[in-house]
Design an enzyme around this catalytic site. Structure first.
Site, PDB file in Angstrom:
ATOM      1  N   HIS A  12      16.329   0.750  30.120  1.00 25.58           N
ATOM      2  CA  HIS A  12      17.236   1.642  29.356  1.00 25.58           C
ATOM      3  C   HIS A  12      16.412   2.817  28.852  1.00 25.58           C
ATOM      4  O   HIS A  12      15.630   2.680  27.903  1.00 25.58           O
ATOM      5  CB  HIS A  12      17.854   0.859  28.183  1.00 25.58           C
ATOM      6  CG  HIS A  12      18.814   1.643  27.346  1.00 25.58           C
ATOM      7  ND1 HIS A  12      20.009   1.105  26.907  1.00 25.58           N
ATOM      8  CD2 HIS A  12      18.771   2.897  26.845  1.00 25.58           C
ATOM      9  CE1 HIS A  12      20.656   2.011  26.174  1.00 25.58           C
ATOM     10  NE2 HIS A  12      19.910   3.110  26.122  1.00 25.58           N
ATOM     11  N   HIS A  14      16.295   7.289  28.227  1.00 31.69           N
ATOM     12  CA  HIS A  14      16.930   8.613  28.202  1.00 31.69           C
ATOM     13  C   HIS A  14      15.907   9.663  28.610  1.00 31.69           C
ATOM     14  O   HIS A  14      14.902   9.849  27.926  1.00 31.69           O
ATOM     15  CB  HIS A  14      17.444   8.929  26.785  1.00 31.69           C
ATOM     16  CG  HIS A  14      18.498   7.975  26.320  1.00 31.69           C
ATOM     17  ND1 HIS A  14      19.843   8.197  26.508  1.00 31.69           N
ATOM     18  CD2 HIS A  14      18.401   6.774  25.698  1.00 31.69           C
ATOM     19  CE1 HIS A  14      20.536   7.181  26.006  1.00 31.69           C
ATOM     20  NE2 HIS A  14      19.680   6.304  25.511  1.00 31.69           N
ATOM     21  N   LYS A  94      27.600   2.808  32.525  1.00 34.47           N
ATOM     22  CA  LYS A  94      27.338   2.650  31.092  1.00 34.47           C
ATOM     23  C   LYS A  94      28.574   3.036  30.284  1.00 34.47           C
ATOM     24  O   LYS A  94      29.036   4.172  30.356  1.00 34.47           O
ATOM     25  CB  LYS A  94      26.150   3.537  30.699  1.00 34.47           C
ATOM     26  CG  LYS A  94      25.831   3.587  29.203  1.00 34.47           C
ATOM     27  CD  LYS A  94      25.159   2.307  28.732  1.00 34.47           C
ATOM     28  CE  LYS A  94      24.943   2.309  27.223  1.00 34.47           C
ATOM     29  NZ  LYS A  94      23.907   3.261  26.796  1.00 34.47           N
ATOM     30  N   HIS A 131      27.125   0.090  25.288  1.00 30.67           N
ATOM     31  CA  HIS A 131      26.673   0.371  23.928  1.00 30.67           C
ATOM     32  C   HIS A 131      27.665  -0.329  23.005  1.00 30.67           C
ATOM     33  O   HIS A 131      28.728   0.195  22.716  1.00 30.67           O
ATOM     34  CB  HIS A 131      26.636   1.874  23.651  1.00 30.67           C
ATOM     35  CG  HIS A 131      26.058   2.191  22.301  1.00 30.67           C
ATOM     36  ND1 HIS A 131      24.869   2.876  22.128  1.00 30.67           N
ATOM     37  CD2 HIS A 131      26.488   1.886  21.048  1.00 30.67           C
ATOM     38  CE1 HIS A 131      24.603   2.972  20.830  1.00 30.67           C
ATOM     39  NE2 HIS A 131      25.571   2.393  20.159  1.00 30.67           N
ATOM     40  N   HIS A 165      20.438  -2.773  24.048  1.00 31.03           N
ATOM     41  CA  HIS A 165      19.699  -2.669  22.777  1.00 31.03           C
ATOM     42  C   HIS A 165      20.288  -3.530  21.644  1.00 31.03           C
ATOM     43  O   HIS A 165      20.693  -3.017  20.611  1.00 31.03           O
ATOM     44  CB  HIS A 165      19.543  -1.209  22.330  1.00 31.03           C
ATOM     45  CG  HIS A 165      20.773  -0.343  22.476  1.00 31.03           C
ATOM     46  ND1 HIS A 165      21.995  -0.692  21.980  1.00 31.03           N
ATOM     47  CD2 HIS A 165      20.939   0.859  23.071  1.00 31.03           C
ATOM     48  CE1 HIS A 165      22.864   0.261  22.262  1.00 31.03           C
ATOM     49  NE2 HIS A 165      22.240   1.215  22.930  1.00 31.03           N
ATOM     50  N   ASP A 237      15.120   2.254  25.284  1.00 28.19           N
ATOM     51  CA  ASP A 237      16.048   3.181  24.631  1.00 28.19           C
ATOM     52  C   ASP A 237      15.295   4.376  24.051  1.00 28.19           C
ATOM     53  O   ASP A 237      15.728   4.984  23.069  1.00 28.19           O
ATOM     54  CB  ASP A 237      16.889   2.496  23.557  1.00 28.19           C
ATOM     55  CG  ASP A 237      18.117   3.323  23.146  1.00 28.19           C
ATOM     56  OD1 ASP A 237      18.480   4.248  23.897  1.00 28.19           O
ATOM     57  OD2 ASP A 237      18.686   3.045  22.073  1.00 28.19           O
TER      58      ASP A 237
HETATM   59  C1  NCD Z   1      20.590   7.623  22.107  1.00 25.95           C
HETATM   60  C2  NCD Z   1      20.445   9.088  22.490  1.00 25.95           C
HETATM   61  O1  NCD Z   1      19.889   9.850  21.692  1.00 25.95           O
HETATM   62  O2  NCD Z   1      20.868   9.453  23.593  1.00 25.95           O
HETATM   63  N1  NCD Z   1      20.367   7.480  20.695  1.00 25.95           N
HETATM   64  C3  NCD Z   1      20.058   6.323  20.051  1.00 25.95           C
HETATM   65  O3  NCD Z   1      20.002   6.346  18.827  1.00 25.95           O
HETATM   66  N2  NCD Z   1      19.794   5.205  20.693  1.00 25.95           N
HETATM   67  C4  NCD Z   1      21.910   7.151  22.521  1.00 25.95           C
HETATM   68  C5  NCD Z   1      22.050   5.652  22.540  1.00 25.95           C
HETATM   69  O4  NCD Z   1      21.440   4.958  23.359  1.00 25.95           O
HETATM   70  O5  NCD Z   1      22.782   5.140  21.694  1.00 25.95           O
HETATM   71 ZN    ZN Z   2      20.268   4.548  24.736  1.00 27.68          ZN
END
Ligand code: NCD
Ligand code: ZN
Length: 271
Positions: A12, A14, A94, A131, A165, A237
């Site tokens: 996971h 970003h 997702k 999520h 998460h 995450d």
């Molecule tokens: C994530 C993001 O910034 O894209 N933020 C977070 O707090 N985890 C989005 C997510 O995974 O919820």
């Molecule tokens: Zn995330």
């Protein structure tokens, strides 16, 4: 002690786009063999064309680094033909409830309305990544979502569902109730509690969704990670934001852990 990890995965992550992607993706790609790339861009990654363009952009940054990007689509009502075409290119879809986290405005308004798409996913063998938070009181959002996981796991017994998460001991316990439920756990939820975020001076870089919970929740996550639980995966995450968005009066949610994820995980396991 020496540890050898032959192909660690971050299930996971970003990466964002553009300059942020170019800054952060190499930090994961130099240490991980692959990662599950989140689709919450603006606009979201919700067509095959957008997904292939996004993967090409990632590969233009990480191409020489022996890193496999496992792509995800952003959940919406998809037609069967769309999913048949996308299936060879994705590891899952997702689902974000609308408005619960960063760039989730285009998420689902109603789980019931999402079920026809889930039925197609089940029949095509496409995993559902979730999520799992409601819009309730911040400490209760994940717990309030658990009955929805249970409902979906029962309604679609052949659909692989990943609780992304997880942060509560109740979510860990739910893994043992349904064979088709899996989970990712982040590094930061193994390390911190709400005290570290807001118990002293406010720590914006530890602020994320879902928010870190109580010591007993962290203990349950550590237990699941270290046992190890056969249905638990590591998903950092890692969620970078520009400094001005984090060190601000309305701080964006997301912990950016990519630069330190693997060594800190190794440290947890060694201890
Ligand atoms: C994530 C993001 O910034 O894209 N933020 C977070 O707090 N985890 C989005 C997510 O995974 O919820
Ligand atoms: Zn995330």
């Amino acid at each position: 002690m020496e540890h050898t990890l032959t192909s660690p995965l971050d299930m996971h992550i970003h990466f964002r786009e553009g300059a942020m992607l170019r800054t952060v993706a190499p930090l994961s790609a130099r240490e991980f063999a692959g990662g599950v790339i989140m689709p919450n861009l603006v606009p979201p990654v919700d067509t095959l064309e957008r997904l292939l363009r996004y993967r090409a952009e990632i590969e233009s940054v990480t191409g020489a680094m022996n890193f496999s990007p496992y792509m995800t689509l952003f959940f919406r009502a998809y037609r069967e033909e769309e999913l048949r075409a996308a299936r060879p290119h994705i590891i899952g879809i997702k689902l974000y409830p609308a408005g619960v986290t960063t760039n989730s405005e285009a998420g689902v308004q109603s789980i019931r309305d999402a079920e026809p798409t889930m039925e197609i996913m089940e029949s095509l063998g496409i995993p559902l990544l979730v999520h799992g938070e409601t819009a309730g009181f911040v400490l209760d959002r994940e717990r309030e979502f658990l009955p929805i996981y249970a409902h979906l796991a029962r309604r679609f017994p052949r659909l692989t569902i990943v609780m992304e998460h997880i942060t509560t001991r109740e979510a860990v316990a739910l893994l043992d109730e349904y064979p088709n439920l899996y989970a990712t756990i982040t590094l930061h939820h193994l390390q911190i509690t709400l005290d570290d975020v807001a118990g002293g001076l406010l720590q914006p870089h530890l602020f994320c969704k879902p928010i870190a919970k109580r010591p007993e929740d962290r203990a349950a996550l550590l237990q699941a990670a270290l046992t190890p639980h056969p249905k638990v995966m590591f998903g950092s995450d890692s969620a970078p934001h520009p400094v001005h968005a984090k060190e601000a009066a309305a701080c964006a949610a997301g912990v950016f852990s990519a630069p330190v994820a693997l060594p800190l995980l190794a440290d947890i396991f060694e201890r």
